[in-house]
Motif scaffolding. Structure first.
Motif, PDB file in Angstrom:
ATOM      1  N   GLU A 182      -9.267   1.681   3.074  1.00 27.53           N
ATOM      2  CA  GLU A 182      -8.781   1.912   4.429  1.00 27.53           C
ATOM      3  C   GLU A 182      -9.840   2.627   5.246  1.00 27.53           C
ATOM      4  O   GLU A 182     -10.578   3.482   4.754  1.00 27.53           O
TER       5      GLU A 182
ATOM      6  N   ARG B  46      -4.254   6.511  -0.643  1.00 30.18           N
ATOM      7  CA  ARG B  46      -3.371   5.390  -0.900  1.00 30.18           C
ATOM      8  C   ARG B  46      -3.696   4.747  -2.249  1.00 30.18           C
ATOM      9  O   ARG B  46      -4.813   4.820  -2.739  1.00 30.18           O
TER      10      ARG B  46
ATOM     11  N   ASP C 282       3.195   9.768   3.389  1.00 30.84           N
ATOM     12  CA  ASP C 282       3.448  10.290   2.044  1.00 30.84           C
ATOM     13  C   ASP C 282       4.139  11.652   2.072  1.00 30.84           C
ATOM     14  O   ASP C 282       4.431  12.221   1.015  1.00 30.84           O
TER      15      ASP C 282
ATOM     16  N   TYR D 111      -2.384   0.974  -4.555  1.00 33.25           N
ATOM     17  CA  TYR D 111      -1.841  -0.351  -4.283  1.00 33.25           C
ATOM     18  C   TYR D 111      -1.018  -0.860  -5.458  1.00 33.25           C
ATOM     19  O   TYR D 111      -1.371  -0.656  -6.616  1.00 33.25           O
TER      20      TYR D 111
ATOM     21  N   ASN E 162       4.309   5.089   0.887  1.00 32.81           N
ATOM     22  CA  ASN E 162       4.844   4.834   2.220  1.00 32.81           C
ATOM     23  C   ASN E 162       6.343   5.106   2.166  1.00 32.81           C
ATOM     24  O   ASN E 162       7.116   4.269   1.704  1.00 32.81           O
TER      25      ASN E 162
ATOM     26  N   ARG F 297       0.619  11.372   6.765  1.00 33.48           N
ATOM     27  CA  ARG F 297      -0.050  10.773   5.622  1.00 33.48           C
ATOM     28  C   ARG F 297      -1.270  11.612   5.313  1.00 33.48           C
ATOM     29  O   ARG F 297      -2.198  11.684   6.118  1.00 33.48           O
TER      30      ARG F 297
ATOM     31  N   ALA G 150       0.865  -1.169   0.000  1.00 32.12           N
ATOM     32  CA  ALA G 150       0.000   0.000   0.000  1.00 32.12           C
ATOM     33  C   ALA G 150       0.905   1.223   0.000  1.00 32.12           C
ATOM     34  O   ALA G 150       1.708   1.404   0.906  1.00 32.12           O
TER      35      ALA G 150
ATOM     36  N   ALA H 197      -9.179   6.344   5.109  1.00 32.93           N
ATOM     37  CA  ALA H 197      -8.910   6.955   3.812  1.00 32.93           C
ATOM     38  C   ALA H 197      -9.854   8.139   3.615  1.00 32.93           C
ATOM     39  O   ALA H 197     -11.067   7.991   3.603  1.00 32.93           O
TER      40      ALA H 197
END
Length: 265
Positions: free
Chosen positions: A132, A213, A196, A215, A14, A209, A11, A135
């Motif tokens: 998430e 996100r 991030d 993937y 990161n 963050r 994910a 999110a």
């Protein structure tokens, strides 16, 4: 050599992956799918940053970056299918600025603008589908004022290709971009790099963050369940107890059948 198994699924963004292993760039040890984007007129500091970062990649993979692509901003269209490592000074900073409000942090003309993240989360997140629980899109922007130089590591999904990544180094004062290199050499500071957005201000490091996100790789259903359950220690304990009971019951039934066979014989 393919290191894709190291992070079969991730994910992103990161920055902890980047700071500790060079991922996603080191997924291929020769950096075949990586492009380092430098300003059209790189300074000695930019070149030093380039070579130092490639040195870190070699330390993490154990091999030299034989197939990495180094390109100026004016030729970025030729590497849009690559993961991009951006040295964000000069014209490269202008390239970052064109993405504006899609970035968690924007340093432009001496002004530092940071996204504000909505901290509200859904009560019943659709975690089965990979969403998430926290999110949330940025709730707005704010102007950041600081008394010293600000250097930042920024991670986001490539605007050119889905599931490709961009990690950019940018600074309010281009001469201080080496602060990121110093942080990567310090194990204590590396441990603070995550999310991030990592802001480096003198001896202080703050990681956030802010953005959404995305993937990379395949994520089987059983791995999705494990990742979600592992976020809740109490639930893991209950799952462990249930697994132990199931194993004990299976062993009891098996031994009972063996005993019955012997008794019948």
């Amino acid at each position: 050599m393919d290191f894709s198994g190291f992070h079969h699924y991730a994910a992103l963004p990161n920055l902890a992956f980047f700071a500790n292993s060079g991922y996603p760039f080191t997924r291929l040890a020769d950096l075949a799918d990586t492009a380092v984007v430098i300003p059209d007129a790189p300074t000695a500091r930019d070149k030093e940053t380039l070579l130092t970062l490639l040195g870190h990649m070699g330390k993490w993979t154990g091999l030299p970056a034989l197939r990495v692509t180094v390109t100026p901003v004016k030729a970025i269209d030729s590497v849009t299918d690559h993961n991009l490592l951006v040295i964000g000074t000069g014209s490269a900073a202008q390239w970052l600025a064109q993405w504006g409000k899609s970035l968690p942090l924007l340093i432009e003309r001496g002004r530092t603008e940071i996204a504000l993240r909505d901290q509200r989360s859904s009560a019943w997140p659709d975690w089965w589908n990979g969403l998430e629980e926290d999110a949330a899109a940025p709730a707005g922007r704010a102007i950041l004022t600081a008394g010293g130089p600000i250097v930042a590591l920024i991670g986001f999904e490539s605007p050119y290709a889905k599931s490709r990544s961009v990690v950019a180094i940018t600074a309010a004062d281009p001469g201080r971009i080496g602060d990121v290199l110093d942080a990567l050499e310090d194990p204590g500071k590396v441990s603070q790099v995550r999310g991030d957005l990592t802001i480096i201000r003198q001896q202080e490091i703050e990681s956030l963050r802010i953005g959404e996100r995305y993937y990379v790789g395949e994520f089987p259903w059983y791995a999705r369940i494990w990742v979600k359950v592992s976020a809740y220690p109490a639930l893991m304990a209950v799952a462990g107890i249930l697994a132990g009971l199931v194993f004990a019951l299976a062993a009891f039934l098996a031994l009972s059948r063996i005993a019955a066979r012997r008794a019948g014989g």
